[in-house]
Design a protein around this motif. Structure first.
Motif, PDB file in Angstrom:
ATOM      1  N   THR A 130     -13.982   3.508   1.132  1.00 43.35           N
ATOM      2  CA  THR A 130     -13.904   3.839   2.544  1.00 43.35           C
ATOM      3  C   THR A 130     -12.739   4.792   2.749  1.00 43.35           C
ATOM      4  OG1 THR A 130     -13.981   2.933   4.790  1.00 43.35           O
ATOM      5  CG2 THR A 130     -12.393   1.937   3.276  1.00 43.35           C
ATOM      6  N   LEU A 131     -12.662   5.382   3.932  1.00 41.91           N
ATOM      7  CA  LEU A 131     -11.555   6.260   4.288  1.00 41.91           C
ATOM      8  C   LEU A 131     -10.797   5.641   5.452  1.00 41.91           C
ATOM      9  CD1 LEU A 131     -13.206   9.814   4.071  1.00 41.91           C
ATOM     10  CD2 LEU A 131     -11.880   8.610   2.344  1.00 41.91           C
ATOM     11  N   LEU A 132      -9.477   5.739   5.401  1.00 39.01           N
ATOM     12  CA  LEU A 132      -8.623   5.133   6.423  1.00 39.01           C
ATOM     13  C   LEU A 132      -7.693   6.184   7.022  1.00 39.01           C
ATOM     14  CD1 LEU A 132      -7.472   2.019   4.344  1.00 39.01           C
ATOM     15  CD2 LEU A 132      -9.349   2.088   6.003  1.00 39.01           C
ATOM     16  N   PRO A 133      -7.330   6.032   8.301  1.00 37.63           N
ATOM     17  CA  PRO A 133      -6.257   6.861   8.856  1.00 37.63           C
ATOM     18  C   PRO A 133      -4.942   6.441   8.207  1.00 37.63           C
ATOM     19  CG  PRO A 133      -7.530   5.762  10.590  1.00 37.63           C
ATOM     20  CD  PRO A 133      -7.888   5.107   9.311  1.00 37.63           C
ATOM     21  N   TYR A 134      -4.025   7.386   8.042  1.00 33.36           N
ATOM     22  CA  TYR A 134      -2.773   7.129   7.311  1.00 33.36           C
ATOM     23  C   TYR A 134      -2.000   5.929   7.860  1.00 33.36           C
ATOM     24  CZ  TYR A 134       1.999   7.739   5.621  1.00 33.36           C
ATOM     25  OH  TYR A 134       3.234   7.520   5.075  1.00 33.36           O
ATOM     26  N   LEU A 135      -1.866   5.825   9.187  1.00 32.62           N
ATOM     27  CA  LEU A 135      -1.077   4.733   9.769  1.00 32.62           C
ATOM     28  C   LEU A 135      -1.673   3.365   9.437  1.00 32.62           C
ATOM     29  CD1 LEU A 135      -0.107   6.105  13.313  1.00 32.62           C
ATOM     30  CD2 LEU A 135       1.324   5.956  11.274  1.00 32.62           C
ATOM     31  N   GLN A 136      -2.993   3.334   9.237  1.00 31.50           N
ATOM     32  CA  GLN A 136      -3.659   2.082   8.907  1.00 31.50           C
ATOM     33  C   GLN A 136      -3.232   1.568   7.530  1.00 31.50           C
ATOM     34  OE1 GLN A 136      -5.939   0.666  11.155  1.00 31.50           O
ATOM     35  NE2 GLN A 136      -6.016  -1.159   9.863  1.00 31.50           N
ATOM     36  N   THR A 137      -2.802   2.470   6.664  1.00 35.28           N
ATOM     37  CA  THR A 137      -2.439   2.076   5.290  1.00 35.28           C
ATOM     38  C   THR A 137      -1.031   1.500   5.186  1.00 35.28           C
ATOM     39  OG1 THR A 137      -1.482   4.234   4.647  1.00 35.28           O
ATOM     40  CG2 THR A 137      -3.884   3.982   4.471  1.00 35.28           C
ATOM     41  N   LEU A 138      -0.203   1.698   6.197  1.00 31.66           N
ATOM     42  CA  LEU A 138       1.207   1.298   6.100  1.00 31.66           C
ATOM     43  C   LEU A 138       1.393  -0.216   6.063  1.00 31.66           C
ATOM     44  CD1 LEU A 138       2.901   3.867   8.513  1.00 31.66           C
ATOM     45  CD2 LEU A 138       2.519   4.033   6.040  1.00 31.66           C
ATOM     46  N   ASP A 139       0.466  -0.943   6.674  1.00 34.31           N
ATOM     47  CA  ASP A 139       0.599  -2.404   6.730  1.00 34.31           C
ATOM     48  C   ASP A 139      -0.142  -3.122   5.609  1.00 34.31           C
ATOM     49  OD1 ASP A 139       2.205  -2.356   8.989  1.00 34.31           O
ATOM     50  OD2 ASP A 139       0.510  -2.402  10.369  1.00 34.31           O
ATOM     51  N   LEU A 140      -0.751  -2.364   4.706  1.00 32.43           N
ATOM     52  CA  LEU A 140      -1.444  -3.007   3.587  1.00 32.43           C
ATOM     53  C   LEU A 140      -0.443  -3.692   2.667  1.00 32.43           C
ATOM     54  CD1 LEU A 140      -4.107  -0.320   2.552  1.00 32.43           C
ATOM     55  CD2 LEU A 140      -4.443  -2.358   3.968  1.00 32.43           C
ATOM     56  N   ASN A 141      -0.862  -4.787   2.074  1.00 31.08           N
ATOM     57  CA  ASN A 141       0.033  -5.451   1.124  1.00 31.08           C
ATOM     58  C   ASN A 141       0.096  -4.662  -0.179  1.00 31.08           C
ATOM     59  OD1 ASN A 141      -2.213  -6.267  -0.566  1.00 31.08           O
ATOM     60  ND2 ASN A 141      -2.603  -7.931   0.879  1.00 31.08           N
ATOM     61  N   THR A 142       1.045  -4.998  -1.018  1.00 31.90           N
ATOM     62  CA  THR A 142       1.271  -4.262  -2.266  1.00 31.90           C
ATOM     63  C   THR A 142       0.036  -4.274  -3.152  1.00 31.90           C
ATOM     64  OG1 THR A 142       3.609  -4.853  -2.195  1.00 31.90           O
ATOM     65  CG2 THR A 142       2.747  -4.084  -4.298  1.00 31.90           C
ATOM     66  N   GLU A 143      -0.661  -5.379  -3.167  1.00 29.01           N
ATOM     67  CA  GLU A 143      -1.861  -5.499  -3.996  1.00 29.01           C
ATOM     68  C   GLU A 143      -2.946  -4.515  -3.566  1.00 29.01           C
ATOM     69  OE1 GLU A 143      -5.441  -8.759  -4.696  1.00 29.01           O
ATOM     70  OE2 GLU A 143      -3.443  -9.472  -4.131  1.00 29.01           O
TER      71      GLU A 143
END
Length: 315
Positions: A239-252
């Motif tokens: 899938t594709l995500l907006p950049y800000l959406q990726t900031l809260d992803l966990n390290t895994e």
């Protein structure tokens, strides 16, 4: 004829029901009905056909409503003009934000804005782009935040930031081993998309139609980025995500992220308002707060803006 009577008429025209209109005007239904009847008697004509269910406008009623909107709208702007002249930053300020922007942008600026402008009564709604445009035209909200350009002559757009797209690629996917993604390698058949009504879906479809392989047999649509991420991790596609959406992803989960080679596809996010809007002092204040905070989060410059407007496939 009074402004209050015209507001009651507009409410009935919008809700096509006297009881619901009275609730939204915070008056009793008999009071609202009596005032509208007085206006009709003064004008010597019927504005509403009450025999229809729901209530319908008469032919002359349609024209009266059009003029009433202008009169009420202009009367509401008198206070805006005075506030702007005084430099007063306060009062009601209604904001609509699209669903793919609200969860990531709102936490960035909301606390700072309400602390800096405590006299502003900020009312926020999550709305689709079409709903924002409609409510701006009707005066139900003052400003919106959405992906642009919208190609709408009634709307003014002021860019807040450019948000790059980032790939979320599971290990089973053909692109997982790539350090960076080339747009030309995208195939919309294996990209999980948001459901209809989200402009970010159109961003992705337009991206693939312009640069990558395009096919209209979309296999799976979902309503949230979190769902898309979970489905992707199950091996059902990238899938594709907006950049800000990726900031809260966990390290895994961040090990699945893949940035694009330059120029990076991105969406343009703007503050938008109707061309007749006069709360420019409030809009400027909101934009200034967001500008000051987002600059520290997004620092991308070499980007290629992908339109959120539906384009012809294969063009």
């Amino acid at each position: 004829m009074t402004i209050t009577q015209l507001k009651y008429v507009l409410a009935v025209a919008e809700y096509r029901n006297f009881t619901i209109a009275s609730e939204h005007c915070f008056v009793t239904q008999p009071t609202l009905s009596m005032q509208i009847q007085k206006l009709e008697e003064e004008l010597g004509t019927k504005i509403f056909n009450r025999t229809k269910k729901p209530i319908q406008l008469t032919e002359i009623g349609i024209k009266i409503i059009e003029q009433a909107k202008i009169i009420v709208d202009e009367s509401n702007r008198i206070n805006d003009i005075v506030d702007q002249q005084k430099g007063y930053i306060g009062g009601d300020f209604k904001l609509g934000i699209i669903p793919t922007i609200m969860p990531t942008l709102l936490p960035i600026f909301l606390k700072t804005f309400i602390q800096k402008y405590p006299k502003v009564n900020l009312k926020i709604e999550e709305l689709t782009t079409d709903e924002i445009i409609k409510k701006l035209a009707e005066g139900h909200i003052d400003v919106g935040i959405a992906a642009t350009p919208l190609e709408n002559e009634t709307i003014k757009e002021r860019v807040l930031y450019y948000e790059p797209f980032v790939g979320f690629v599971p290990p089973e996917h053909r692109l997982f081993k790539n350090k960076f993604i080339d747009v030309e390698t995208l195939n919309i058949e294996d990209i999980l998309l948001l459901e209809d009504g989200h402009c970010f879906k159109e961003n992705i479809i337009n991206l693939c139609s312009t640069f990558g392989k395009s096919n209209q047999h979309f296999q799976l649509h979902s309503g949230s980025f979190n769902t898309l991420i979970k489905l992707s991790k199950e091996g059902l596609g990238m899938t594709l995500l907006p950049y800000l959406q990726t900031l809260d992803l966990n390290t895994e989960d961040k090990i699945y992220l893949r940035e694009f080679n330059h120029p990076v596809p991105a969406r343009e996010v703007s503050i938008i308002y109707h061309k007749s809007q006069l709360k420019i002092h409030l809009i400027d204040s909101l934009k200034d707060v967001i500008d000051g905070l987002v600059r520290g989060v997004i620092a991308f410059s070499d980007v290629k803006i992908i339109s959120p407007i539906h384009k012809k496939r294969g063009v």
